[in-house]
Enzyme design. Structure first.
Site, short mmCIF file in Angstrom:
data_model
loop_
_atom_site.label_atom_id
_atom_site.label_comp_id
_atom_site.label_asym_id
_atom_site.label_seq_id
_atom_site.Cartn_x
_atom_site.Cartn_y
_atom_site.Cartn_z
N ASP A 1 -15.50 4.38 -30.46
CA ASP A 1 -16.84 4.76 -30.01
C ASP A 1 -17.61 3.52 -29.54
O ASP A 1 -17.14 2.40 -29.65
CB ASP A 1 -17.60 5.44 -31.15
CG ASP A 1 -17.06 6.83 -31.45
OD1 ASP A 1 -16.62 7.50 -30.50
OD2 ASP A 1 -17.07 7.22 -32.63
N ASP B 1 -14.90 13.54 -39.84
CA ASP B 1 -15.71 13.20 -38.68
C ASP B 1 -17.13 13.74 -38.82
O ASP B 1 -17.32 14.89 -39.22
CB ASP B 1 -15.04 13.82 -37.43
CG ASP B 1 -15.79 13.51 -36.16
OD1 ASP B 1 -15.82 12.33 -35.78
OD2 ASP B 1 -16.36 14.44 -35.55
N ASP C 1 -14.27 15.63 -25.20
CA ASP C 1 -14.71 14.56 -26.10
C ASP C 1 -13.46 13.93 -26.73
O ASP C 1 -13.40 13.71 -27.94
CB ASP C 1 -15.66 15.13 -27.17
CG ASP C 1 -16.25 14.02 -28.06
OD1 ASP C 1 -16.14 12.83 -27.68
OD2 ASP C 1 -16.81 14.35 -29.12
N GLU D 1 -16.92 9.47 -42.22
CA GLU D 1 -17.59 8.83 -41.09
C GLU D 1 -19.06 9.21 -41.15
O GLU D 1 -19.45 10.31 -40.75
CB GLU D 1 -17.00 9.28 -39.75
CG GLU D 1 -17.54 8.45 -38.60
CD GLU D 1 -18.00 9.22 -37.37
OE1 GLU D 1 -18.34 8.56 -36.37
OE2 GLU D 1 -18.05 10.46 -37.39
C1 GLC Z 1 -17.54 11.08 -34.10
C2 GLC Z 1 -16.41 10.50 -33.27
C3 GLC Z 1 -16.79 10.49 -31.83
C4 GLC Z 1 -17.11 11.90 -31.39
C5 GLC Z 1 -18.17 12.52 -32.29
C6 GLC Z 1 -18.31 13.99 -32.05
O1 GLC Z 1 -18.66 10.28 -34.06
O2 GLC Z 1 -16.08 9.22 -33.74
O3 GLC Z 1 -15.79 9.94 -31.03
O4 GLC Z 1 -17.54 11.91 -30.06
O5 GLC Z 1 -17.83 12.38 -33.65
O6 GLC Z 1 -17.17 14.66 -32.52
#
Ligand code: GLC
Ligand code: CA
Length: 557
Positions: A318, A208, A67, A250
């Site tokens: 994303d 995150d 990821d 986030e």
């Molecule tokens: C957040 C990140 C994304 C990632 C997800 C899982 O949304 O921006 O890129 O895949 O977390 O960690």
């Protein structure tokens, strides 16, 4: 103009212009095709000249990279391909020397299944402290109210672990088990990780996926009081031990839930949060050529604590997420911006800014200037300042994560030209006729007075002269056309009028200025914008997609 006071310095993030990049795809210093810290250091002068004041680095930790690094296998080390901890220290010194702050990632909702904590947990006895670092169950029946986020790839939030003989909980990919925040040792361990990076010298941490820390039966498992309680404890650590650093949340949630991450009263959770509610409305306003979606969402999100700040963005690493929208709005945006199925992912849009806006420079500049004008601190996604494109042939979100395009040389300036053709870059450079590195690159736009890069640079510089943009209040002006957005930003004696034509046609409108606005002056050579004042009214003519800034003298204050 109001000079920055001491109090203003403590809330530096309110004046920040943030630039988001991945070390891996920014610049390869040693010719192995993978971006690294030495390469990034060699590009800091470019970032300083661009005028941004803060860099946000995507995860650079050891990881199986399933990821793109959000699957962390070691929280306190650097992925060997990107460099060493010493390189990070050196990068921080070099960034700070240029007046650039640095925000790093704190990915604590989950780890990689390769993390030693998970390897230990799956072997440990059920009920033991080691096992309980993660969330286990004998059945998949628990927490059914939690939605699946990566719905294109995952069919359940539970996966079976044969070693443990139990199911483990994960809100994202199945290789990303969620940490158990009900466990005091987990909470203490992640606060230690936080301290590690703050001690090393980072100025902030992006939290995150922070809405999903805690699980409770009968809920969506998002935004729970226990999750907020943990954030308050993280903020308390910052307040006590690192008072000048910031937490950036986030959370992709509806307006009230997102706002809650600033905390109550004086703001006792995150200093900043991404303005996810605003982002799709910016695209909606551009698609319809009308101001209403923006006015509505800005009114709904105006009240935040004194020390809090929105982070305003158009695109990131994303997909352009639409999950918090009403189905009708979502469908409209999908039709407008992602007509082909391969442009879509998890109910969002996996495209970059320039292709979304038809490679139309005035539209790109309009959108970018709006993020520089609205209440909050703007975040620019690397490459969008030169109008980079995307590659839909790449899997998942890799299409918007291709190497930065520095020049038309072999390797695009991303890697040493001598290595191009010999070593494969970590992701293919864009090489198509419209967006490929031979046509779209920093070198060709650098000295060109009419390039997107020059325009973005100019706008950033102008914005930085006006504390009103980062700190001021917002007042909408009544306008005679629904296609034009007009507002005033004001902080102390600094006052700026912003007028934007969201439509694709020329517009001549009348607008009503708020009381107390004195003489108006432009500091920019505003192409396609004219303003004539008569008392509390102004007549403004705007070419298609034009946006203007006028500094206003204040009559009463
Ligand atoms: C957040 C990140 C994304 C990632 C997800 C899982 O949304 O921006 O890129 O895949 O977390 O960690
Ligand atoms: Ca390298």
């Amino acid at each position: 103009m109001r000079p920055a006071s001491h109090a203003d310095a403590a809330t530096w993030y309110k004046d920040a212009v943030i630039y988001q990049l991945h070390v891996k795809t920014f610049c390869d210093g040693n010719g192995d095709g993978i971006g690294d810290f030495p390469g990034l250091i060699s590009r800091l002068d470019y970032l300083q000249q661009l005028g941004v004041t803060c860099l946000w680095l995507l995860p650079f930790f050891p990881s199986p990279l399933l990821d793109d690094g959000y699957d962390v296998a070691d929280y306190v080390q650097v992925h060997p391909a990107y460099g060493t901890l010493e390189d990070v220290r050196c990068f921080l010194v070099e960034a700070h020397r240029r007046g650039l702050r640095v925000i790093s990632e704190l990915v604590i909702n989950h780890t990689s299944d390769q993390h030693p904590w998970f390897q230990r947990a799956r072997q440990a006895a059920p009920g033991s402290a080691e096992r309980d670092f993660y969330v286990w169950s004998d059945t998949t029946d628990r927490y059914r109210g939690a939605r699946i986020i990566f719905r294109d790839t995952e069919s359940s939030n539970w996966s079976w672990d044969a070693v443990a003989g139990a199911y483990y909980w994960h809100r994202f990919f199945h290789h990303q088990p969620d940490l158990n925040f009900d466990h005091p040792e987990v909470r203490e361990a992640v606060l230690q990780v936080m301290r590690f990076w703050l001690d090393l010298g980072v100025d902030g941490l992006r939290l995150d996926a922070i809405a999903h820390l805690v699980e409770r039966e009968g809920t969506t498992c998002d935004n729970l009081p226990e999750t907020h309680a943990f954030l308050r404890s993280a903020r308390a650590v910052l307040n006590a031990e690192y008072p000048d650093r910031v937490l950036l949340a986030e959370v992709n949630q509806p307006p009230d839930e997102t706002r809650a991450y600033f905390g109550g009263g004086v703001g006792d959770e995150c200093h900043m949060a991404f303005h996810f509610p605003l982002m799709p409305r910016l695209f909606q306003a551009l698609a319809h050529g009308e101001a209403a979606p923006l006015v509505e969402i800005l009114r709904a999100t105006a009240e935040i604590p004194e020390t809090a700040q929105w982070a305003i963005f158009l695109r990131n690493h994303d997909e352009l997420t639409l999950s918090a929208l009403l189905p009708a709005d979502r469908d409209m945006l999908l039709q407008a911006y992602a007509p082909l199925p391969r442009m879509r992912l998890n109910n969002g849009i996996r495209r970059r800014l320039a292709p979304l806006l038809g490679d139309n420079q005035p539209r790109i500049l309009l959108a970018t200037t709006l993020t520089l004008s609205l209440p909050g601190s703007p975040v620019i996604y690397y490459g969008d300042e030169i109008g980079m494109g995307d590659n839909m042939a790449l899997a998942d979100r890799d299409g918007v994560r291709t190497p930065m395009q520095w020049s038309a040389a072999p390797g695009g300036g991303f890697m040493p030209a001598a290595c191009a053709g010999v070593v494969r870059p970590v992701l293919p450079l864009l090489d198509d006729a419209v967006y490929g590195y031979r046509r779209i690159n920093v070198a060709s736009q650098d000295g060109d007075a009419h390039s997107l890069l020059t325009a973005v640079r100019t706008r950033i510089r102008l914005r930085r002269r006006h504390p009103a943009f980062g700190r001021g209040r917002l007042q909408f002006c009544a306008v005679s056309s629904p296609r034009v957005l007009a507002f005033v930003r004001q902080y102390g004696s600094d006052c700026v009028l912003v007028v934007a034509n969201l439509s694709r046609g020329d517009e001549t409108v009348r607008l009503q200025l708020p009381a107390g606005i004195g003489e108006l002056a432009t500091s920019d050579r505003l192409a396609g914008v004219e303003l004539q004042r008569s008392g509390s009214d102004a007549a403004v003519s705007l070419a298609s997609s034009a946006i203007g800034w006028w500094t206003a003298a204040q009559q009463n204050g």
